[in-house]
Design a protein around this motif. Structure first.
Motif, PDB file in Angstrom:
ATOM      1  N   MET A   1       0.930  -1.100  -0.219  1.00 39.70           N
ATOM      2  CA  MET A   1      -0.175   0.103  -0.012  1.00 39.70           C
ATOM      3  C   MET A   1       0.963   1.249  -0.014  1.00 39.70           C
ATOM      4  N   ARG A   2       1.839   1.250   0.840  1.00 39.49           N
ATOM      5  CA  ARG A   2       2.955   2.424   0.869  1.00 39.49           C
ATOM      6  C   ARG A   2       3.442   2.699  -0.769  1.00 39.49           C
ATOM      7  N   GLU A   3       3.981   1.538  -1.110  1.00 36.20           N
ATOM      8  CA  GLU A   3       4.656   1.672  -2.421  1.00 36.20           C
ATOM      9  C   GLU A   3       3.487   2.010  -3.503  1.00 36.20           C
ATOM     10  N   LEU A   4       2.407   1.686  -3.369  1.00 33.83           N
ATOM     11  CA  LEU A   4       1.154   2.308  -4.441  1.00 33.83           C
ATOM     12  C   LEU A   4       1.356   3.804  -4.152  1.00 33.83           C
ATOM     13  N   LEU A   5       0.968   3.920  -2.856  1.00 35.49           N
ATOM     14  CA  LEU A   5       0.603   5.312  -2.404  1.00 35.49           C
ATOM     15  C   LEU A   5       1.774   6.378  -3.077  1.00 35.49           C
ATOM     16  N   ALA A   6       3.040   5.959  -2.627  1.00 39.55           N
ATOM     17  CA  ALA A   6       4.246   6.543  -3.245  1.00 39.55           C
ATOM     18  C   ALA A   6       4.164   6.997  -4.631  1.00 39.55           C
TER      19      ALA A   6
ATOM     20  N   ARG B   1       1.773   7.117  -6.951  1.00 38.93           N
ATOM     21  CA  ARG B   1       0.711   7.531  -7.725  1.00 38.93           C
ATOM     22  C   ARG B   1       0.986   8.633  -8.537  1.00 38.93           C
ATOM     23  N   GLU B   2       1.949   9.363  -8.656  1.00 35.86           N
ATOM     24  CA  GLU B   2       2.161  10.484  -9.396  1.00 35.86           C
ATOM     25  C   GLU B   2       2.616  10.035 -10.884  1.00 35.86           C
ATOM     26  N   ASP B   3       3.202   8.764 -10.496  1.00 34.97           N
ATOM     27  CA  ASP B   3       3.319   7.899 -12.016  1.00 34.97           C
ATOM     28  C   ASP B   3       2.382   7.299 -12.713  1.00 34.97           C
ATOM     29  N   SER B   4       1.081   7.229 -12.104  1.00 30.90           N
ATOM     30  CA  SER B   4      -0.156   6.625 -12.609  1.00 30.90           C
ATOM     31  C   SER B   4       0.040   5.344 -12.365  1.00 30.90           C
ATOM     32  N   ALA B   5       0.596   4.844 -11.243  1.00 34.50           N
ATOM     33  CA  ALA B   5       1.006   3.264 -11.014  1.00 34.50           C
ATOM     34  C   ALA B   5      -0.370   2.669 -10.535  1.00 34.50           C
ATOM     35  N   THR B   6      -0.415   1.569 -10.629  1.00 30.60           N
ATOM     36  CA  THR B   6      -1.649   0.541 -10.302  1.00 30.60           C
ATOM     37  C   THR B   6      -1.043  -0.616  -9.698  1.00 30.60           C
TER      38      THR B   6
ATOM     39  N   VAL C   1      -5.042  -8.383 -13.677  1.00 32.79           N
ATOM     40  CA  VAL C   1      -6.285  -7.862 -13.169  1.00 32.79           C
ATOM     41  C   VAL C   1      -5.971  -6.401 -12.247  1.00 32.79           C
ATOM     42  N   ASP C   2      -6.355  -5.380 -12.651  1.00 34.43           N
ATOM     43  CA  ASP C   2      -6.408  -3.938 -12.067  1.00 34.43           C
ATOM     44  C   ASP C   2      -6.946  -4.057 -10.796  1.00 34.43           C
ATOM     45  N   VAL C   3      -6.294  -3.923  -9.701  1.00 33.44           N
ATOM     46  CA  VAL C   3      -6.852  -3.902  -8.307  1.00 33.44           C
ATOM     47  C   VAL C   3      -7.081  -2.172  -7.998  1.00 33.44           C
ATOM     48  N   MET C   4      -6.320  -1.582  -7.800  1.00 32.58           N
ATOM     49  CA  MET C   4      -6.501  -0.179  -7.459  1.00 32.58           C
ATOM     50  C   MET C   4      -5.275   0.817  -8.176  1.00 32.58           C
ATOM     51  N   SER C   5      -5.565   2.012  -8.667  1.00 33.66           N
ATOM     52  CA  SER C   5      -4.736   2.688  -8.867  1.00 33.66           C
ATOM     53  C   SER C   5      -4.108   3.562  -7.454  1.00 33.66           C
ATOM     54  N   GLY C   6      -2.973   4.377  -7.721  1.00 32.28           N
ATOM     55  CA  GLY C   6      -2.421   4.770  -6.664  1.00 32.28           C
ATOM     56  C   GLY C   6      -3.340   6.163  -6.259  1.00 32.28           C
ATOM     57  N   GLU C   7      -3.873   6.695  -7.487  1.00 30.67           N
ATOM     58  CA  GLU C   7      -4.698   7.865  -7.215  1.00 30.67           C
ATOM     59  C   GLU C   7      -5.991   7.505  -6.562  1.00 30.67           C
TER      60      GLU C   7
ATOM     61  N   GLY D   1      -7.526   9.801   1.795  1.00 36.64           N
ATOM     62  CA  GLY D   1      -8.034  11.063   2.283  1.00 36.64           C
ATOM     63  C   GLY D   1      -6.685  11.580   3.077  1.00 36.64           C
ATOM     64  N   THR D   2      -5.456  11.041   2.898  1.00 35.86           N
ATOM     65  CA  THR D   2      -4.140  11.770   3.328  1.00 35.86           C
ATOM     66  C   THR D   2      -2.952  11.339   2.747  1.00 35.86           C
ATOM     67  N   ASP D   3      -1.824  11.862   2.947  1.00 37.61           N
ATOM     68  CA  ASP D   3      -0.697  11.643   2.307  1.00 37.61           C
ATOM     69  C   ASP D   3       0.206  10.696   3.293  1.00 37.61           C
ATOM     70  N   SER D   4      -0.233  10.719   4.396  1.00 38.79           N
ATOM     71  CA  SER D   4       0.523  10.223   5.533  1.00 38.79           C
ATOM     72  C   SER D   4      -0.304   9.173   6.370  1.00 38.79           C
ATOM     73  N   PRO D   5      -0.774   8.226   5.670  1.00 37.95           N
ATOM     74  CA  PRO D   5      -1.797   7.325   6.501  1.00 37.95           C
ATOM     75  C   PRO D   5      -1.018   6.665   7.557  1.00 37.95           C
ATOM     76  N   SER D   6      -1.658   6.264   8.614  1.00 36.04           N
ATOM     77  CA  SER D   6      -1.269   5.206   9.626  1.00 36.04           C
ATOM     78  C   SER D   6      -0.948   3.928   8.994  1.00 36.04           C
ATOM     79  N   ASP D   7      -0.270   3.139   9.789  1.00 36.42           N
ATOM     80  CA  ASP D   7      -0.181   1.613   9.404  1.00 36.42           C
ATOM     81  C   ASP D   7      -1.241   1.063   9.653  1.00 36.42           C
ATOM     82  N   ARG D   8      -2.262   1.309  10.696  1.00 31.86           N
ATOM     83  CA  ARG D   8      -3.388   0.793  10.852  1.00 31.86           C
ATOM     84  C   ARG D   8      -4.369   1.010   9.738  1.00 31.86           C
ATOM     85  N   GLU D   9      -4.296   2.108   9.096  1.00 30.43           N
ATOM     86  CA  GLU D   9      -5.292   2.716   8.191  1.00 30.43           C
ATOM     87  C   GLU D   9      -4.904   1.646   6.822  1.00 30.43           C
TER      88      GLU D   9
END
Length: 76
Positions: free
Chosen positions: A1-6, A8-13, A38-44, A51-59
């Motif tokens: 999840m962190r890799e995908l979030l990081a 997202r600017e490259d339109s990662a999926t 199978v596309d699961v989710m995009s970084g966007e 809803g945040t750029d720095s989610p907690s590990d729990r989220e």
């Protein structure tokens, strides 16, 4: 999840293709190597859901669990 979030600017999926989920760049998605993935989710989409750029590990753990359930229901 962190890799995908990081990435997202490259339109990662996050995709599934015969094994564990993998984060790939948009340019890779159209290659023969990822045909049938199978596309699961995009970084966007991930960023919108969290809803945040720095989610907690729990989220991230909760979202990862939700995605695992979703993928299992797809039979992937």
């Amino acid at each position: 999840m962190r890799e995908l979030l990081a990435a997202r600017e490259d339109s990662a999926t996050l995709v599934l293709l015969e094994g564990p989920a993998k984060v790939i760049a948009a340019a890779e998605r159209s290659t023969d190597w990822y045909a049938g993935a199978v596309d699961v989710m995009s970084g966007e989409e991930l960023a919108r859901r969290i809803g945040t750029d720095s989610p907690s590990d729990r989220e991230l753990d909760v979202l990862a669990s939700t995605l695992n359930t979703m993928v299992a229901q797809l039979g992937a």
